[in-house]
Design a protein around this motif. Structure first.
Motif, mmCIF file in Angstrom:
data_model
loop_
_atom_site.group_PDB
_atom_site.id
_atom_site.type_symbol
_atom_site.label_atom_id
_atom_site.label_comp_id
_atom_site.label_asym_id
_atom_site.label_seq_id
_atom_site.Cartn_x
_atom_site.Cartn_y
_atom_site.Cartn_z
ATOM 1 N N GLN A 178 0.829 -1.199 0.000
ATOM 2 C CA GLN A 178 0.000 0.000 0.000
ATOM 3 C C GLN A 178 0.871 1.259 0.000
ATOM 4 N N ASP A 179 1.873 1.282 0.853
ATOM 5 C CA ASP A 179 2.795 2.422 0.900
ATOM 6 C C ASP A 179 3.550 2.548 -0.420
ATOM 7 N N ARG A 180 3.907 1.403 -0.996
ATOM 8 C CA ARG A 180 4.634 1.411 -2.271
ATOM 9 C C ARG A 180 3.778 2.009 -3.383
ATOM 10 N N GLU A 223 -16.424 -4.480 -2.372
ATOM 11 C CA GLU A 223 -17.506 -3.871 -1.589
ATOM 12 C C GLU A 223 -17.023 -3.485 -0.200
ATOM 13 N N LEU A 224 -16.161 -4.317 0.367
ATOM 14 C CA LEU A 224 -15.633 -4.026 1.689
ATOM 15 C C LEU A 224 -14.868 -2.710 1.691
ATOM 16 N N GLY A 225 -14.086 -2.499 0.650
ATOM 17 C CA GLY A 225 -13.313 -1.266 0.570
ATOM 18 C C GLY A 225 -14.179 -0.030 0.438
ATOM 19 N N GLN A 226 -15.426 -0.222 0.031
ATOM 20 C CA GLN A 226 -16.331 0.916 -0.152
ATOM 21 C C GLN A 226 -17.396 0.998 0.938
ATOM 22 N N ALA A 227 -17.279 0.163 1.957
ATOM 23 C CA ALA A 227 -18.305 0.097 3.000
ATOM 24 C C ALA A 227 -18.392 1.395 3.785
ATOM 25 N N ARG A 235 -9.785 5.307 4.863
ATOM 26 C CA ARG A 235 -10.392 5.543 3.550
ATOM 27 C C ARG A 235 -9.517 6.454 2.690
ATOM 28 N N GLU A 236 -8.944 7.490 3.305
ATOM 29 C CA GLU A 236 -8.093 8.415 2.552
ATOM 30 C C GLU A 236 -6.842 7.703 2.048
ATOM 31 N N THR A 237 -6.245 6.878 2.908
ATOM 32 C CA THR A 237 -5.050 6.132 2.493
ATOM 33 C C THR A 237 -5.380 5.169 1.364
ATOM 34 N N GLN A 238 -6.528 4.495 1.480
ATOM 35 C CA GLN A 238 -6.937 3.571 0.435
ATOM 36 C C GLN A 238 -7.173 4.295 -0.887
ATOM 37 N N THR A 239 -7.773 5.465 -0.822
ATOM 38 C CA THR A 239 -8.029 6.244 -2.040
ATOM 39 C C THR A 239 -6.719 6.601 -2.737
ATOM 40 N N ALA A 241 -3.805 5.046 -2.442
ATOM 41 C CA ALA A 241 -3.148 3.828 -2.951
ATOM 42 C C ALA A 241 -3.869 3.295 -4.181
ATOM 43 N N ASN A 242 -5.211 3.281 -4.140
ATOM 44 C CA ASN A 242 -5.988 2.720 -5.248
ATOM 45 C C ASN A 242 -5.864 3.534 -6.531
ATOM 46 N N ALA A 243 -5.490 4.801 -6.398
ATOM 47 C CA ALA A 243 -5.299 5.628 -7.587
ATOM 48 C C ALA A 243 -4.201 5.051 -8.471
ATOM 49 N N PHE A 244 -3.250 4.333 -7.859
ATOM 50 C CA PHE A 244 -2.199 3.666 -8.644
ATOM 51 C C PHE A 244 -2.498 2.180 -8.808
ATOM 52 N N ILE A 245 -3.009 1.547 -7.765
ATOM 53 C CA ILE A 245 -3.230 0.100 -7.801
ATOM 54 C C ILE A 245 -4.211 -0.285 -8.901
#
Length: 267
Positions: A178-180, A223-227, A235-239, A241-245
């Motif tokens: 995630q950090d990567r 769905e879990l990631g959007q719960a 949520r902010e960290t996931q957003t 990370a997901n912008a690249f993932i």
């Protein structure tokens, strides 16, 4: 009166020591029999006589007992208190033991407080989830709160797929990737570049490890990631990370002919 005159100056009877130290006479008699605290003297009438030095040793015994040491452990820890250095050494050992006890109690309080918060947010009684939360708290998993968002089949899968060690290792892999992803995105690395592809492969391997190869679990993970009710910082960290993932995985799937999600209508 004659009995009191027989007690030398500087000595105390067993009753006086018991009253001064808040213990019973029977306790002091027991410590004497067990060799934990032998009176410094015996009066002419056969009464146990104690000195201030004996009080210090009794305080040491009571302190160690309060910390949970058995009488056998206490007996082994008692040392002659003949010098300031010896007394200081005992006090240092007691302080160390007390700090360790305080750390354990502080951690237990943290776990109870965290579990109470989760219990109130879950709205339902679910002791299996409570147990999972406690285990993750003991693992020092800062994301223990995610458990309340998992349904029972997902939790059963996690329980069967991971033990404490492999679960900790998996979490560390996830956090590292995630950090990567965030770092690659900030550095402007193209998701379909060689570096982006290498990252996507590592991330996909992690997903396969988690699911055990069961791709039917992927929609639930999405769905879990959007719960709702997720921690805002999570949520902010996931957003970020997901912008690249997301683009990196899309490029990786395209390059390797992988279709992770079945087309509508497919079994």
């Amino acid at each position: 009166m004659e009995t009191e005159k027989a007690i030398p100056t500087g000595y105390m009877t067993v009753g006086e020591v018991a009253q001064k130290m808040g213990v019973t006479v029977r306790t002091l008699q027991y410590y004497d029999r067990e060799g934990l605290l032998t009176p410094s003297a015996i009066s002419e009438g056969g009464r146990r006589l104690y000195t201030d030095r004996d009080l210090i040793q009794l305080h040491q015994i009571l302190s160690l007992k309060h910390l949970g040491f058995s009488l056998g452990d206490i007996k082994n820890r008692l040392i002659p208190l003949d010098t300031p250095e010896a007394v200081a050494k005992v006090l240092d050992e007691q302080a160390t033991a007390l700090r360790e006890k305080l750390e354990d109690l502080t951690e237990a309080l943290r776990e109870l407080t965290a579990l109470r918060t989760e219990v109130m947010q879950m709205k339902t009684v679910d002791f299996k989830k409570y147990a999972d939360i406690i285990v993750n708290l003991q693992m020092k998993n800062d994301f223990y709160w995610l458990i309340k968002h998992f349904d029972e089949p997902m939790l059963d899968h996690i329980r069967s797929q991971f033990d404490q060690r492999s679960g900790t290792d998996f979490l560390q892999t996830f956090l590292t990737l995630q950090d990567r992803a965030i770092a690659l995105g900030r550095s402007g690395v193209a998701p379909d570049s060689a570096e982006g592809t290498a990252f996507a492969q590592a991330y996909w391997d992690m997903i396969l490890t988690f699911t055990g190869g069961d791709l039917s679990m992927l929609p639930q993970l999405v769905e879990l990631g959007q719960a709702e009710g997720m921690d805002p910082q999570w949520r902010e960290t996931q957003t970020q990370a997901n912008a690249f993932i997301g683009p990196a995985l899309d490029a990786y799937f395209s390059q390797n002919g992988i279709a992770p999600f079945p087309e509508e209508g497919e079994p």
